[in-house]
Enzyme design. Structure first.
Site, mmCIF file in Angstrom:
data_model
loop_
_atom_site.group_PDB
_atom_site.id
_atom_site.type_symbol
_atom_site.label_atom_id
_atom_site.label_comp_id
_atom_site.label_asym_id
_atom_site.label_seq_id
_atom_site.Cartn_x
_atom_site.Cartn_y
_atom_site.Cartn_z
ATOM 1 N N ARG A 103 -21.053 -13.294 -0.766
ATOM 2 C CA ARG A 103 -22.008 -13.616 -1.917
ATOM 3 C C ARG A 103 -21.238 -14.196 -3.102
ATOM 4 N NH1 ARG A 103 -24.292 -7.634 -2.750
ATOM 5 N NH2 ARG A 103 -25.400 -7.400 -0.641
ATOM 6 N N ARG A 119 -11.147 5.723 4.015
ATOM 7 C CA ARG A 119 -11.842 5.830 2.713
ATOM 8 C C ARG A 119 -11.829 7.273 2.282
ATOM 9 N NH1 ARG A 119 -18.219 4.609 4.012
ATOM 10 N NH2 ARG A 119 -18.637 6.424 5.188
ATOM 11 N N TYR A 168 -25.703 2.326 17.706
ATOM 12 C CA TYR A 168 -25.400 2.959 16.432
ATOM 13 C C TYR A 168 -26.723 2.387 15.710
ATOM 14 C CZ TYR A 168 -23.905 3.217 11.594
ATOM 15 O OH TYR A 168 -23.673 3.758 10.182
#
Length: 371
Positions: A176, A280, A352
């Site tokens: 973006r 993470r 998924y």
């Protein structure tokens, strides 16, 4: 006469949604699950008032208003916006790749400058026909972003060098050229106030449910109880692994409660280098800042470790390669010929799914099977 119209194997999101829609049509359902709790992988544990996502972070997002209105009919959702941060050798970058990321990486402040940087690196790579994941990623975002935010993180996720992974795994990378840290592009986004258990409890209200029972311990008994079966478990297990076992990646969690009010300042921080073995860290209380427990002098974090799946582990992510696609196709052919069994969900369809996709799929299945 069978005792139930539907036996639903699995009290996760697919099974619970199906049970609710069937009950609305006057059908009698029995839901069973081998776990000792409902909700499947969206289940939350209460730790000192903090709703801990036991099987990994689940953030509900959708652009389907019908689905959004449906889930909010059971529990109101908050306004949580997923804005993860990446940590690479101690330096922080915003995700998804946006102008904040490009400023942190190159010091550029204008979209034109960021585009120029990326295009220069893509051109320098000389990659025309990507042969693997590394080629594909560099051809999309250039070498700096690839090396800092993609390469080592992806290798930890898949347990393989990026050069040994197929290009199609990364068909595109979100880029973006605005200062927008919202990870998702969907119209609606949030977390159920009070946790996901409230959502699934609402769906299963009034539905007969048995927990801690394994369908395969007495398959014939369970099949005889209902006119039709909705199966949400592993499709290869349903057929006795006759064509071999489908492969998965799985996640191991190290969860701990800490005597600190705020550990990392964000719900999700990715660790994109090999310096840390985990991919993470999730700090669960940040999903529900409106919760009174948010100001507690305690917090709960979960470190996530991506590993190869073995028997006895929780299967999370299907391995999308030609070998497994071929095996699944054989099982799918058998499933398509079943007259009294409906296969649904990520394990039964070896696919998924985001949560909104699961609910939308159940709605379509309920219509197709004329519930």
């Amino acid at each position: 006469m069978a005792e139930y119209d539907y036996l639903i194997v699995g009290a996760g999101l697919y099974g619970a949604t199906f049970a609710y829609l069937a009950r609305q049509k006057g059908k009698k359902c029995l839901v069973i699950d081998k776990r000792n709790h409902i909700g499947g992988n969206v289940y939350c544990e209460d730790v000192d008032g903090i709703h801990v996502h036991k099987y990994g972070a689940h953030i509900f997002h959708t652009s389907n208003k019908q689905v959004w209105d449906f889930v909010n009919g059971f529990v109101p959702f908050n306004r949580y916006t997923n804005s993860p941060v990446a940590n690479y050798h101690g330096k922080l970058y915003n995700l998804p790749f946006n102008m904040n990321t490009f400023y942190q990486m190159w010091g550029v402040t204008k979209p034109k400058q960021a585009k120029q940087k990326i295009e220069e690196q893509k051109e320098k790579s000389g990659i025309v026909n990507p042969q693997n994941l590394e080629d594909q990623a560099i051809s999309l975002v250039g070498e700096d972003i690839y090396k800092t935010l993609v390469k080592e993180y992806t290798e930890k996720q898949w347990g393989r060098d990026c050069k040994d992974l197929p290009a199609f795994i990364i068909k595109r990378l979100p880029v973006r050229f605005t200062f927008d840290n919202n990870y998702f592009n969907d119209t609606y986004q949030g977390i159920p106030i009070g946790g996901y258990n409230k959502l699934v409890e609402g769906m299963l209200a009034g539905v007969a449910t048995e927990l801690g029972v394994d369908f395969f311990d007495n398959k014939e008994k369970w099949l005889a109880l209902a006119d039709k079966v909705v199966f949400t478990g592993k499709i290869d297990e349903f057929y006795g692994y006759k064509f071999g076992k489908l492969e998965y990646r799985t996640v191991r969690f190290e969860t701990e409660e800490l005597d600190v009010q705020n550990y990392q300042g964000n719900a999700v921080v990715n660790y994109t280098s090999h310096d840390e073995p985990y991919t993470r860290i999730i700090e669960h209380k940040h999903f529900e800042p409106e919760n009174l427990a948010y100001d507690n002098e305690k917090t709960v974090i979960s470190k996530e470790f991506s590993t190869e799946w073995k028997d006895g582990m929780e299967p999370f992510y299907p391995v999308n390669d030609e070998k497994n696609a071929g095996v699944y196709k054989k099982y799918k052919e058998l499933a398509d010929n079943e007259s009294n069994v409906i296969f649904g969900g990520r394990l039964a369809e070896y696919k998924y799914y985001d949560m909104d996709d699961v609910i939308e799929k159940v709605m379509k299945d309920a219509e197709n099977y004329n519930i």
